[in-house]
Design an enzyme around this catalytic site. Sequence first.
Site, PDB file in Angstrom:
ATOM      1  N   TYR A 278       0.620  -1.096   0.095  1.00 12.18           N
ATOM      2  CA  TYR A 278       0.176  -0.120   0.005  1.00 12.18           C
ATOM      3  C   TYR A 278       0.684   1.105  -0.047  1.00 12.18           C
ATOM      4  O   TYR A 278       1.626   1.979   0.426  1.00 12.18           O
ATOM      5  CB  TYR A 278      -0.870   0.203   1.032  1.00 12.18           C
ATOM      6  CG  TYR A 278      -2.431   0.844   0.762  1.00 12.18           C
ATOM      7  CD1 TYR A 278      -2.540   0.330   0.241  1.00 12.18           C
ATOM      8  CD2 TYR A 278      -2.154   2.325   1.264  1.00 12.18           C
ATOM      9  CE1 TYR A 278      -4.687   1.398   0.496  1.00 12.18           C
ATOM     10  CE2 TYR A 278      -3.062   2.887   1.351  1.00 12.18           C
ATOM     11  CZ  TYR A 278      -4.475   2.466   0.403  1.00 12.18           C
ATOM     12  OH  TYR A 278      -5.042   3.182   0.085  1.00 12.18           O
ATOM     13  N   TYR A 328      -5.828   6.025  -7.521  1.00 16.25           N
ATOM     14  CA  TYR A 328      -6.384   5.537  -6.769  1.00 16.25           C
ATOM     15  C   TYR A 328      -7.317   4.740  -6.734  1.00 16.25           C
ATOM     16  O   TYR A 328      -8.466   5.225  -6.436  1.00 16.25           O
ATOM     17  CB  TYR A 328      -6.651   6.783  -6.306  1.00 16.25           C
ATOM     18  CG  TYR A 328      -7.122   7.214  -4.899  1.00 16.25           C
ATOM     19  CD1 TYR A 328      -5.483   6.346  -3.849  1.00 16.25           C
ATOM     20  CD2 TYR A 328      -8.083   7.955  -4.235  1.00 16.25           C
ATOM     21  CE1 TYR A 328      -6.022   6.838  -2.521  1.00 16.25           C
ATOM     22  CE2 TYR A 328      -7.853   8.032  -2.687  1.00 16.25           C
ATOM     23  CZ  TYR A 328      -7.433   7.532  -1.998  1.00 16.25           C
ATOM     24  OH  TYR A 328      -7.270   7.405  -0.422  1.00 16.25           O
TER      25      TYR A 328
END
Lengths: 379, 147
Positions: A278, A328
């Site tokens: 991440y 995103y």
Amino acid sequence: MHKYAIAGLGVTPQGVIPGTSAEKLAWDAVELALSDSGLKRSQVNGYIYQPGFGERTSGMAASRASLGTNSTLQVDSSGATGIFTLIAAIGMIEAGTAEYVVCIHATNARSQSVTVGAGEKNQYAVFGLFSPGAQAAMMAQGYFHKYNRSSADLAEVAVALRSNAVPRSDAYMFNRPITVDDHQNSPFIVRPLHLLDYCLVTDGAIAFIVTTAERARDLKTKPVGILGLGTTHEVGQGYTRGSNTILGPVELEVEPARSRAFGTAGLCIEDIDVFEFYDAFTIMLALQVEAYGLCGRGEAGDWVRAGNVRWNSKRPCNTSGTLHSWAYVQGFTHLAEGIRQLRGEGGATQVPRARTAFVTNVGITGAGLAQSAVILGTE
Amino acid sequence: MYLEETVSDKETQATSIPPSRVVAVEDQPFWDAIDTGKVLLARCSCGAYYARSQACLRCDATAQSMTWEPASGQGTVRTFVVFDKPYHPYFTERLPYVVAVVALTEGPEITTNVIDTDVANVQIGMPVRIVIGERGEQKIPQASARV
């Protein structure tokens, strides 16, 4: 032997998509995942969604797509949610309430011009502390101090992430390389983080379908096995936390996420072919490669500078450029790329013979840092 | 465009109205004390301190069994950030400013602002003293560099 698998993936175009809505993007992704799996609409009977920034979705896409949904669930653990939807899907199947569960996140935050963190009304606002980026900046400042590192180390992370997106025509930052100087010359957002330490904001959606490994074998797409899952949450580590402080860890603690995920899979980190960490902020990737033992504490900058992270290196990480340079869709971004790599669909940055992928999600939540991890594997 | 690349006009138009304190009902004693100029910490009978109401991580005691006691007010900067642009209009004319996590001598950490020094002088590990500051008509704890 693993019991569950991902048997369908839907990835919409990502980027600037005006004139649509988050719910429509969700529907588009469901249709793509359905088509990929070959399932009939009526067969998909579980629906799990992360509502997201911008327009928050409500699960309406399940009814637009005329799915056979008998259980719908909203899950939100901020950036850690993607892998938590996998866990929830397995829970539905294990409980006997569903056989095929679609997990989805859609966002149109870009077209909605969302400024993440602006005007937040929470316990930090009166001190002028706004945005997840400021929390990440707290972590970076502590990291620089403890290990005598600087923003130049995070610049290496940014450059490497971007280098993986550059060859990928599906990446928002396709063909737009950056240098360390570009990073250092980009404006400060919250010091010590520069603009190029931050992830993108884009429009788009990703959906995947979870079912048993046995059922997955009968579907038209190549299944990806769920070999092991693990999570950790700082909520239990509040001894030093005050009434109004959520984090600032310099040493990222990844237990028990690591030992549970690898323990269930019966694998060690040396067995992993591709990593998808991440990366909402460069510091998060740096802290994770160290915490998971790919390099020593404080050494991430040097490790990246030596060539790791790049898709064609010995340690390929974030092979699409992920949140920093691809798009995103929070934790779904990393899951989608891990699935694609194992299906051989990584395009220009496909890691040869990738059979195992380690994927992490990290969320800055009101109760501290949430982390989730999954090991995916080819059948 | 990146996350937080742009801040729109509605956030940057200056105002004298600050963000409101958000106080959890269980932490009311901490904030009531701030209003009277004191910093309190919750002390467990086992010796552990907390800057909020919570069950004891060390000995399993309930939050209700703890007592609120005056804190030394001494601490050090554990980490900090610098805001150069406003995410709320109140701060538009108050830039740049520092938000820090301050570790109190007793152990707990609080989020606050480092004041009474230039932004460039703030460092991790520097000693600070908790004082009561004002944000509009509200009182909040602040970390003064004048120890």
